[in-house]
Design a protein around this motif. Structure first.
Motif, mmCIF file in Angstrom:
data_model
loop_
_atom_site.group_PDB
_atom_site.id
_atom_site.type_symbol
_atom_site.label_atom_id
_atom_site.label_comp_id
_atom_site.label_asym_id
_atom_site.label_seq_id
_atom_site.Cartn_x
_atom_site.Cartn_y
_atom_site.Cartn_z
ATOM 1 N N GLY A 148 1.699 3.094 -13.262
ATOM 2 C CA GLY A 148 1.868 2.860 -11.828
ATOM 3 C C GLY A 148 2.020 4.173 -11.070
ATOM 4 N N ALA A 149 2.773 5.104 -11.667
ATOM 5 C CA ALA A 149 2.988 6.411 -11.025
ATOM 6 C C ALA A 149 1.678 7.188 -10.956
ATOM 7 N N ARG A 150 0.779 6.913 -11.855
ATOM 8 C CA ARG A 150 -0.499 7.608 -11.892
ATOM 9 C C ARG A 150 -1.529 6.936 -10.951
ATOM 10 N N GLU A 151 -1.493 5.591 -10.873
ATOM 11 C CA GLU A 151 -2.553 4.886 -10.134
ATOM 12 C C GLU A 151 -2.241 4.636 -8.657
ATOM 13 N N ARG A 152 -1.010 4.292 -8.385
ATOM 14 C CA ARG A 152 -0.718 3.842 -7.020
ATOM 15 C C ARG A 152 -0.819 4.920 -5.952
ATOM 16 N N PRO A 153 -0.627 6.183 -6.304
ATOM 17 C CA PRO A 153 -0.809 7.199 -5.265
ATOM 18 C C PRO A 153 -2.187 7.133 -4.592
ATOM 19 N N ASP A 154 -3.223 6.678 -5.296
ATOM 20 C CA ASP A 154 -4.540 6.560 -4.653
ATOM 21 C C ASP A 154 -4.454 5.674 -3.412
ATOM 22 N N ALA A 155 -3.803 4.530 -3.556
ATOM 23 C CA ALA A 155 -3.692 3.590 -2.434
ATOM 24 C C ALA A 155 -2.770 4.139 -1.348
ATOM 25 N N ALA A 156 -1.659 4.744 -1.775
ATOM 26 C CA ALA A 156 -0.700 5.252 -0.788
ATOM 27 C C ALA A 156 -1.319 6.379 0.035
ATOM 28 N N VAL A 157 -2.087 7.232 -0.626
ATOM 29 C CA VAL A 157 -2.724 8.342 0.074
ATOM 30 C C VAL A 157 -3.790 7.817 1.042
ATOM 31 N N ALA A 158 -4.536 6.800 0.631
ATOM 32 C CA ALA A 158 -5.531 6.208 1.531
ATOM 33 C C ALA A 158 -4.833 5.681 2.792
ATOM 34 N N THR A 159 -3.680 5.052 2.596
ATOM 35 C CA THR A 159 -2.900 4.535 3.720
ATOM 36 C C THR A 159 -2.447 5.664 4.637
ATOM 37 N N LEU A 219 8.819 4.123 7.976
ATOM 38 C CA LEU A 219 8.485 5.197 8.924
ATOM 39 C C LEU A 219 6.989 5.489 8.865
ATOM 40 N N ALA A 220 6.343 5.533 10.025
ATOM 41 C CA ALA A 220 4.920 5.859 10.046
ATOM 42 C C ALA A 220 4.713 7.260 9.482
ATOM 43 N N GLY A 221 3.632 7.453 8.749
ATOM 44 C CA GLY A 221 3.350 8.776 8.199
ATOM 45 C C GLY A 221 4.151 9.109 6.955
ATOM 46 N N VAL A 222 4.898 8.148 6.438
ATOM 47 C CA VAL A 222 5.662 8.384 5.209
ATOM 48 C C VAL A 222 5.321 7.286 4.204
ATOM 49 N N VAL A 223 4.878 7.687 3.008
ATOM 50 C CA VAL A 223 4.602 6.708 1.950
ATOM 51 C C VAL A 223 5.446 7.084 0.727
ATOM 52 N N ALA A 224 5.598 6.121 -0.191
ATOM 53 C CA ALA A 224 6.385 6.397 -1.396
ATOM 54 C C ALA A 224 5.642 5.894 -2.621
ATOM 55 N N VAL A 225 5.758 6.644 -3.713
ATOM 56 C CA VAL A 225 5.037 6.319 -4.940
ATOM 57 C C VAL A 225 5.902 6.590 -6.174
ATOM 58 N N GLY A 226 5.556 5.955 -7.265
ATOM 59 C CA GLY A 226 6.212 6.220 -8.544
ATOM 60 C C GLY A 226 7.544 5.500 -8.697
ATOM 61 N N ASP A 227 8.378 6.047 -9.572
ATOM 62 C CA ASP A 227 9.611 5.362 -9.959
ATOM 63 C C ASP A 227 10.618 5.196 -8.816
ATOM 64 N N CYS A 228 10.487 5.959 -7.732
ATOM 65 C CA CYS A 228 11.450 5.836 -6.624
ATOM 66 C C CYS A 228 11.055 4.728 -5.651
ATOM 67 N N ALA A 229 9.856 4.152 -5.839
ATOM 68 C CA ALA A 229 9.299 3.248 -4.828
ATOM 69 C C ALA A 229 9.387 1.786 -5.243
ATOM 70 N N ASN A 230 9.846 0.965 -4.338
ATOM 71 C CA ASN A 230 9.952 -0.473 -4.574
ATOM 72 C C ASN A 230 8.821 -1.158 -3.794
ATOM 73 N N TRP A 231 7.668 -1.280 -4.426
ATOM 74 C CA TRP A 231 6.457 -1.786 -3.761
ATOM 75 C C TRP A 231 6.452 -3.304 -3.667
ATOM 76 N N ASP A 287 0.822 -1.205 0.000
ATOM 77 C CA ASP A 287 0.000 0.000 0.000
ATOM 78 C C ASP A 287 0.859 1.258 0.000
ATOM 79 N N GLY A 288 2.148 1.118 -0.241
ATOM 80 C CA GLY A 288 3.013 2.284 -0.329
ATOM 81 C C GLY A 288 3.616 2.710 0.991
ATOM 82 N N ARG A 289 3.250 2.037 2.110
ATOM 83 C CA ARG A 289 3.817 2.471 3.394
ATOM 84 C C ARG A 289 5.307 2.148 3.435
ATOM 85 N N THR A 290 6.065 3.022 4.093
ATOM 86 C CA THR A 290 7.505 2.794 4.231
ATOM 87 C C THR A 290 7.781 2.339 5.657
#
Ligand SMILES: Cc1cc2nc3c(=O)[nH]c(=O)nc-3n(C[C@H](O)[C@H](O)[C@H](O)COP(=O)(O)OP(=O)(O)OC[C@H]3O[C@@H](n4cnc5c(N)ncnc54)[C@H](O)[C@@H]3O)c2cc1C
Ligand code: FES
Lengths: 120, 386
Positions: B292-303, B264-276, B259-262
């Protein structure tokens, strides 16, 4: 202009039928049994929305995944930025008819250039 | 949550900012990006923008009347993340405190050691890169593309259409074997030779020659390829060095959950820098593609907004497209998992194929060349719930 498109029986739910008018128009039969017509060409580039991914009342462009609302023509997010035209549809005696919109279409730059007789 | 900072102002960062507002976040929103440009679209940089068919205004990702109520800090690079203070340090000395942080710093083009300062040598990642390359392509001549991946192949295709003499050098025996597998990598890269572009495979590059301006590419087998222009397309590295020591776990980019969580609590990562984490593959995957860079932020932001208390959905299989020599190439899934590949429609020789990759009989990936309709159907099947 009103044109007969196809027989409803020939258009299964979840499928689309492309009408060969200029620019082309597509008729969608949703999984819930509703019928909609919108411009077939994506407003981003030259892709046929009839080839796209139909889910509920929305179709996702087969190339870059902008999603268009069949009811309003509105687009959700980039790369497409402009809506597609919607057309009125009705079914009579099992036949699907489309009344073409008189609004100007939002065609992608490459397609409008071609229609204008410019370079493709 | 009163302040959310998004680091990286490109597709993934903008998509995250949009998701935040769409999901009801109405607090302070800061977007930090080290380029001075508003978010723009990269795919055309190797295609329509490079050829001159699209101009700079066409690249904008935002619509004209869009207002996310965000504070944009452009031309500002984040250089550190202080976990105790929950603050980002910027190059210009500013600090941005934030309750939630979205990491969206993307990736940077790899360069060839020793090529710095040599005129005529280009990489292609940013608008500034593309402007410079476009201006030089206008002069024509001999172009050597180092690397037969997607970016290299697209540049070769665009340059060929502009009339340049083009050679592509690829160190591996078959280009695109990583993403597409050997057989289909050969089919797709056959487009080069179909269109009069020389493709040299299985040979590495030793270096470049030239005084102030490049004049040749030197190969490991002793050959020398005369060149007026060189494009280095040897991949990209995630922009995460600035996070060293921050407590965010790095491993081929920012290591994330499904879900993009890293770490660290309160920190998520998305797009080409993120290894999901990819539940379908049962492994972490860093996907460098637009969708992926366009779609996955929806899930990361929800998290992020739920404080990590949401069940991650299963993301759709990775998808990318490429346009080369007028052929629309589409791919979804993971080729590496397949034990067989079959052409289900069209013919490889005609560069018009729909190929399905299977593992133990189950489709795990699909490739289309000029087959958008069939491709979409297969992609939909791949994306069906596990
Ligand atoms: C030439 C080209 C062609 C492409 N074509 C295709 C294609 O046809 N199909 C496809 O699927 N994909 C394609 N892609 C890939 C696609 O563009 C990327 O997957 C997408 O841009 C990733 O978005 P992102 O926001 O994660 O990263 P990026 O777009 O790389 O953006 C990251 C941003 O963060 C900024 N940044 C980095 N570090 C910092 C920092 N410390 N502080 C502040 N800002 C920072 C960067 O300057 C950059 O602006 C292409 C990419 C390129 C370069
Ligand atoms: S062609 Fe439809 S989104 Fe690009």
């Amino acid at each position: 202009m009103m044109i007969p498109a196809c027989r409803l029986a020939d258009l299964p739910r979840g499928e689309a039928f492309r009408l060969d008018v200029d620019p082309p128009v597509s008729v969608f039969h949703t999984d819930d049994g509703e019928v909609f017509a919108i411009d077939d060409t994506c407003t981003h580039q030259d892709a046929s929305l009839a080839d796209g991914w139909l889910e509920g009342c929305e179709v996702e462009c087969p190339l870059h995944a902008s999603t268009f609302d069949l009811r309003t023509g509105a687009v959700d997010s980039p790369p497409a930025k402009l809506p597609v035209r919607t057309h009125e549809v009705f079914v009579e005696d099992g036949m699907v008819y489309v009344r073409l919109s008189t609004a100007a279409p939002n065609l992608p730059p490459c397609v409008s250039a071609r229609l204008a007789g410019g370079p493709a | 949550m009163r302040t959310v900072a998004v680091v990286g102002a490109s597709l993934a960062g903008l998509s995250a900012a949009r998701s935040l507002r769409k999901q009801g976040y109405d607090g302070r929103l800061v977007v930090i990006g080290d380029e001075t440009h508003r978010p723009y679209d990269r795919p055309p940089l190797s295609k329509e923008f490079l050829s001159g068919a699209l101009g700079e205004t066409d690249l904008a990702l935002e619509t004209e009347d869009e207002d996310l109520g965000a504070q944009w800090m452009l031309g500002a690079r984040a250089v550190g993340l202080d976990r105790a203070e929950r603050a980002l340090a910027l190059t210009d000395g500013r600090r941005v405190r934030a309750d939630g942080i979205v990491l969206a710093t993307g990736a940077a083009a790899r360069t060839l050691p020793g090529s710095e300062g040599l005129a005529g040598v280009h990489t292609l990642r940013t608008l500034d890169d593309a402007r410079a390359l476009r201006d030089e392509l206008a002069g024509g001549g001999r172009l050597v593309v180092i690397g037969g991946g997607f970016i290299g192949a697209e540049v070769a295709s665009t340059a060929r259409a502009l009339g340049l003499d083009v050679t592509v050098v690829e160190a591996a025996p078959t280009p695109l074997a990583g993403p597409l597998g050997r057989a289909m990598g050969a089919v797709v890269s056959g487009l080069h030779t179909d269109h009069g572009v020389r493709l040299l495979c299985g040979v590495g590059v030793k270096g470049l020659s030239g005084e102030r301006r490049v004049d040749a590419v030197l190969l490991e087998d002793g050959r020398s390829l005369p060149a007026d222009l060189v494009v280095v397309g040897v991949g990209a590295s995630p922009c995460v060095d600035w996070l060293q020591g921050s407590g965010v776990t790095l491993d081929n980019g920012v290591k994330c959950g499904a879900d993009g969580r890293t770490s660290l609590a309160g920190v998520v990562a998305v797009g080409d820098c993120a290894n999901w984490y990819d539940p379908r593959a049962g492994a972490h995957r860093r996907v460098e593609h637009w969708t992926g860079a366009r779609e996955r932020p929806d899930a990361a932001v929800a998290t992020l907004l739920a404080g990590g208390a949401v069940e991650p959905g299963v993301p759709r299989p990775p998808y990318f497209w490429s346009d080369q020599y007028g052929v629309k190439i589409q791919f979804a899934g993971h080729a590496a998992e397949a034990d067989s590949v079959t052409v289900e429609a069209g013919a490889a020789d005609d560069r018009d194929v729909l190929a399905v990759y299977r593992r133990a009989g189950h489709a795990v990936a699909v490739l289309g060349m000029n087959q958008p309709r069939l491709f979409t159907r297969w992609r939909k099947q791949l994306g069906a719930p596990l």
